[in-house]
Design an enzyme around this catalytic site. Structure first.
Site, PDB file in Angstrom:
ATOM      1  N   GLY A  25      23.603  -1.788  70.165  1.00 63.50           N
ATOM      2  CA  GLY A  25      23.716  -0.378  70.094  1.00 63.50           C
ATOM      3  C   GLY A  25      22.312   0.441  70.505  1.00 63.50           C
ATOM      4  O   GLY A  25      21.319  -0.622  70.207  1.00 63.50           O
ATOM      5  N   GLN A  72      15.487   5.854  72.434  1.00 61.90           N
ATOM      6  CA  GLN A  72      14.650   4.593  72.061  1.00 61.90           C
ATOM      7  C   GLN A  72      14.022   3.857  73.299  1.00 61.90           C
ATOM      8  O   GLN A  72      13.087   3.282  73.228  1.00 61.90           O
ATOM      9  CB  GLN A  72      15.733   3.448  71.499  1.00 61.90           C
ATOM     10  CG  GLN A  72      16.081   3.696  70.190  1.00 61.90           C
ATOM     11  CD  GLN A  72      17.061   2.601  69.712  1.00 61.90           C
ATOM     12  OE1 GLN A  72      18.576   2.820  69.951  1.00 61.90           O
ATOM     13  NE2 GLN A  72      16.527   1.822  68.983  1.00 61.90           N
ATOM     14  N   CYS A 130      17.361  -2.452  63.649  1.00 56.72           N
ATOM     15  CA  CYS A 130      17.219  -1.291  64.483  1.00 56.72           C
ATOM     16  C   CYS A 130      16.310  -1.947  65.537  1.00 56.72           C
ATOM     17  O   CYS A 130      15.168  -2.615  65.232  1.00 56.72           O
ATOM     18  CB  CYS A 130      16.706  -0.081  63.906  1.00 56.72           C
ATOM     19  SG  CYS A 130      16.394   1.049  65.389  1.00 56.72           S
ATOM     20  N   LEU A 131      16.431  -1.978  66.725  1.00 54.94           N
ATOM     21  CA  LEU A 131      15.583  -2.137  67.971  1.00 54.94           C
ATOM     22  C   LEU A 131      14.213  -1.638  67.731  1.00 54.94           C
ATOM     23  O   LEU A 131      13.153  -2.034  68.387  1.00 54.94           O
ATOM     24  CB  LEU A 131      16.356  -2.395  69.309  1.00 54.94           C
ATOM     25  CG  LEU A 131      17.269  -3.286  69.463  1.00 54.94           C
ATOM     26  CD1 LEU A 131      17.989  -2.965  70.929  1.00 54.94           C
ATOM     27  CD2 LEU A 131      17.251  -4.591  69.418  1.00 54.94           C
ATOM     28  N   HIS A 140      24.656   5.132  63.076  1.00 51.74           N
ATOM     29  CA  HIS A 140      23.476   4.800  63.187  1.00 51.74           C
ATOM     30  C   HIS A 140      22.724   5.162  64.672  1.00 51.74           C
ATOM     31  O   HIS A 140      21.575   5.957  64.570  1.00 51.74           O
ATOM     32  CB  HIS A 140      23.188   3.195  63.002  1.00 51.74           C
ATOM     33  CG  HIS A 140      21.855   2.697  63.531  1.00 51.74           C
ATOM     34  ND1 HIS A 140      21.459   1.989  62.575  1.00 51.74           N
ATOM     35  CD2 HIS A 140      20.989   2.565  64.622  1.00 51.74           C
ATOM     36  CE1 HIS A 140      19.995   1.598  63.105  1.00 51.74           C
ATOM     37  NE2 HIS A 140      19.933   1.883  64.315  1.00 51.74           N
ATOM     38  N   GLU A 141      23.382   5.103  65.810  1.00 55.94           N
ATOM     39  CA  GLU A 141      23.066   5.626  67.056  1.00 55.94           C
ATOM     40  C   GLU A 141      22.925   6.952  67.094  1.00 55.94           C
ATOM     41  O   GLU A 141      22.053   7.545  67.507  1.00 55.94           O
ATOM     42  CB  GLU A 141      23.726   4.733  68.199  1.00 55.94           C
ATOM     43  CG  GLU A 141      24.284   3.498  68.223  1.00 55.94           C
ATOM     44  CD  GLU A 141      22.572   2.856  68.113  1.00 55.94           C
ATOM     45  OE1 GLU A 141      21.523   3.401  68.720  1.00 55.94           O
ATOM     46  OE2 GLU A 141      22.447   1.729  67.728  1.00 55.94           O
ATOM     47  N   HIS A 162      19.679   8.416  65.976  1.00 62.27           N
ATOM     48  CA  HIS A 162      18.754   8.529  66.770  1.00 62.27           C
ATOM     49  C   HIS A 162      18.463   9.791  67.357  1.00 62.27           C
ATOM     50  O   HIS A 162      17.454  10.401  67.643  1.00 62.27           O
ATOM     51  CB  HIS A 162      18.903   7.265  67.704  1.00 62.27           C
ATOM     52  CG  HIS A 162      18.504   6.017  67.090  1.00 62.27           C
ATOM     53  ND1 HIS A 162      17.060   5.870  66.713  1.00 62.27           N
ATOM     54  CD2 HIS A 162      19.057   4.772  66.867  1.00 62.27           C
ATOM     55  CE1 HIS A 162      16.925   4.478  66.463  1.00 62.27           C
ATOM     56  NE2 HIS A 162      18.149   3.937  66.388  1.00 62.27           N
TER      57      HIS A 162
HETATM   58 ZN    ZN Z   1      18.535   2.156  65.869  1.00 60.67          ZN
END
Ligand code: ZN
Length: 172
Positions: free
Chosen positions: A46, A51, A94-95, A136-137, A140
């Site tokens: 995701g 991000q 998380c990225l 989660h997304e 963000h």
């Molecule tokens: Zn994330």
């Protein structure tokens, strides 16, 4: 499609609240294509636009397994309509918080209203990994990272570690 640089914590942009998209047009679709390419190249499931530094309420996801056909999902202006009282726990990463993982509780099911890749209004009933991932997304979009759910001590240790890695990083 272009692979973009993924911002990592600590970074002020990641704490910004993303703005709603007025219309899903060419520019937004190009952004979604780039986001998907960026997510795949980083082996993520995701990615939110912020991000890669774009403060728009856009998310891409693909939770298919490695040996399965790719199934990209696009969410523009997602809103959670209902969520279950029952919680589910997943070990999240998380990225934007590289190499850090923690168990996080979230509602196990949710119903999300959003616009798809073509700007059509859709509703999705999610559960399991899909429900956790979308929540989660969506965090963000509010400038929230999964480490915000941890104790102050644990969170500050992670941020310290990430900051240290950053200061040691060189690009030659
Ligand atoms: Zn994330």
């Amino acid at each position: 499609m272009t692979v973009k640089t993924i911002l990592t914590e600590p970074n002020k942009l990641l704490r910004q609240i993303s703005a709603p998209v007025q219309k899903v047009g060419k520019e937004e679709r190009r952004l979604m294509d780039d986001m998907l390419e960026t997510m795949y190249s980083a082996n993520g499931i995701g990615l939110a636009a912020i991000q890669i530094g774009v403060p728009k309420r856009i998310i891409v996801m693909d939770i298919s397994k490695d040996n399965e056909k790719k199934t990209p999902m696009y969410f523009v202006n997602p809103v959670i309509k209902h969520h279950d009282k029952l919680k589910a726990t997943y070990e999240e990463g998380c990225l934007s918080v590289p190499n850090q993982f923690a168990e996080i509780d979230r509602p196990s099911k949710c119903e999300v209203e959003y616009l798809d890749y073509d700007g059509n209004k859709k509703t999705l009933k999610a559960e399991g990994l899909l429900a956790t991932c979308i929540q989660h997304e969506m965090d963000h979009l509010e400038g929230i990272l999964f480490i915000d759910y941890l104790s102050k001590l644990k969170k500050s240790m992670i941020i310290k570690k990430l900051s240290k890695n950053k200061s040691n990083r060189i690009v030659v």
